[in-house]
Design a protein around this motif. Structure first.
Motif, short mmCIF file in Angstrom:
data_model
loop_
_atom_site.label_atom_id
_atom_site.label_comp_id
_atom_site.label_asym_id
_atom_site.label_seq_id
_atom_site.Cartn_x
_atom_site.Cartn_y
_atom_site.Cartn_z
N PRO A 1 -21.89 2.91 3.19
CA PRO A 1 -21.39 3.96 2.76
C PRO A 1 -19.87 3.85 2.22
O PRO A 1 -19.80 4.62 1.48
N GLU A 2 -19.19 3.05 3.01
CA GLU A 2 -17.79 2.71 2.73
C GLU A 2 -17.48 2.65 1.40
O GLU A 2 -16.74 2.84 0.89
N LEU B 1 -6.82 -6.52 5.87
CA LEU B 1 -5.62 -5.78 6.54
C LEU B 1 -4.59 -5.15 5.49
O LEU B 1 -4.76 -5.54 4.17
N THR B 2 -3.82 -4.04 5.56
CA THR B 2 -3.16 -3.46 4.75
C THR B 2 -1.81 -3.52 5.14
O THR B 2 -1.46 -3.70 6.51
N SER B 3 -0.74 -3.59 4.36
CA SER B 3 0.77 -3.92 4.78
C SER B 3 1.79 -3.19 3.78
O SER B 3 1.13 -3.10 2.63
N ASP B 4 2.68 -2.94 4.21
CA ASP B 4 4.16 -2.62 3.13
C ASP B 4 5.00 -3.62 3.33
O ASP B 4 5.46 -4.12 4.64
N VAL C 1 -6.01 3.03 -2.36
CA VAL C 1 -6.04 2.07 -1.28
C VAL C 1 -7.58 1.91 -0.91
O VAL C 1 -8.02 0.91 -0.73
N GLY C 2 -8.16 3.27 -0.67
CA GLY C 2 -9.58 3.06 -0.24
C GLY C 2 -10.32 2.68 -1.08
O GLY C 2 -11.41 1.76 -1.07
N LEU C 3 -10.30 2.64 -2.46
CA LEU C 3 -10.84 2.15 -3.69
C LEU C 3 -10.66 0.51 -3.62
O LEU C 3 -11.63 -0.04 -3.89
N LEU C 4 -9.36 0.02 -3.42
CA LEU C 4 -9.36 -1.18 -3.44
C LEU C 4 -9.84 -1.94 -2.20
O LEU C 4 -10.40 -2.78 -2.43
N ARG C 5 -9.93 -1.32 -1.05
CA ARG C 5 -10.53 -1.80 0.02
C ARG C 5 -12.28 -2.05 -0.10
O ARG C 5 -12.76 -2.86 0.10
N THR D 1 0.86 -1.16 0.11
CA THR D 1 0.11 0.01 -0.08
C THR D 1 0.75 1.35 -0.10
O THR D 1 0.34 2.31 -0.25
N ASP D 2 2.07 1.13 0.14
CA ASP D 2 2.99 2.21 0.20
C ASP D 2 3.31 2.79 -1.14
O ASP D 2 3.73 3.99 -1.41
N LEU D 3 2.86 1.94 -2.19
CA LEU D 3 3.16 2.26 -3.62
C LEU D 3 2.09 3.05 -4.30
O LEU D 3 2.47 3.51 -5.46
N VAL D 4 0.93 3.22 -3.71
CA VAL D 4 0.02 3.93 -4.16
C VAL D 4 -0.57 4.93 -3.11
O VAL D 4 -0.31 4.98 -1.98
#
Length: 230
Positions: free
Chosen positions: A81-82, A41-44, A24-28, A16-19
């Motif tokens: 809403p998310e 979960l998100t990670s670098d 990230v919100g769109l992908l989630r 997620t550090d690359l975008v």
């Protein structure tokens, strides 16, 4: 990959550090729509605390079998809403009229909306009224399969011999149509910035029209580009 996302109970969104934050919100939001019950979960660099993924006791096989977003949509799932914040939405197209095989083939192969991320459901064609067909699409890949036959293709004296009919008779007959029986089109669409009204309009154009009913009732052949081995 889509099958894995829909079946998982924990999903790691890595690198997620690359975008940017919006991506990230769109992908989630997209993942959440595909699998509303999953823990995301998100990670670098794949850095995740072991406790987040080991011995979580979160997996439930029966629950996982019905966790996919398209299944939740069929059940009348909530639109959160998310996901809507990023234009991710879903709807179900339902109709008991058959699709005209040539027009529906052209829709899914030539006029398919680009914004659809995932689609899944049953349908039937005027050219093969006994067959229940399954349509599945994820990203740029789609698949057609024969799911079986409709109960309406058999006389009641035959249907009653099947335990699956007897056990579910009340539900099956509650949805029975005097013209079409249990035959139905029921397809879930999930995507971004979908024009639901336009998609529904195009799908309704693919259905058999009044002017074509005489051809259907007389069992005259329709032009059918669908593979015969599905």
């Amino acid at each position: 990959m889509t099958d894995q996302i829909e079946f998982a109970n924990v999903i790691i969104l890595n690198k997620t550090d690359l975008v940017d934050e919006n991506t990230v919100g769109l992908l989630r939001a997209s993942i959440q729509k595909l699998n509303p019950g999953a823990k995301i979960l998100t990670s670098d660099f794949g850095k995740i605390h072991p406790k987040e993924i080991l011995s979580t006791h979160l997996f439930d096989f029966e629950l996982a079998q019905t966790s996919a977003g398209w299944q939740k949509e069929l059940e009348g799932g909530e639109h959160t809403p998310e996901t809507e914040e990023y234009g991710i939405s879903s709807f179900v197209f339902r109709s008991q009229k058959p699709f005209h095989p040539e027009r529906f083939w052209n829709f899914i192969n030539e006029n398919y909306p680009m914004g659809i991320i995932r689609a899944k459901g049953l349908f039937w064609l005027a050219s093969s009224p006994d067959d229940a067909l399954n349509f599945s699409q994820a990203g740029g890949s789609s698949r057609l399969e024969r799911a079986g036959v409709w109960w309406a293709s058999k006389p009641f004296s035959e249907r009653i011999k099947y335990a699956s009919f007897v056990e579910n008779r009340e539900f099956i007959e509650s949805r029975w149509d005097k013209d079409w029986g249990d035959r139905t089109n029921e397809i879930v669409f999930i995507g971004q910035n979908l024009d639901k009204e336009e998609i529904v309009l195009e799908l309704e154009k693919c259905l058999l029209q009044k002017s074509e009913m005489a051809q259907f009732e007389s069992q005259k052949a329709f032009v059918d580009p669908f593979p015969t081995d599905i």
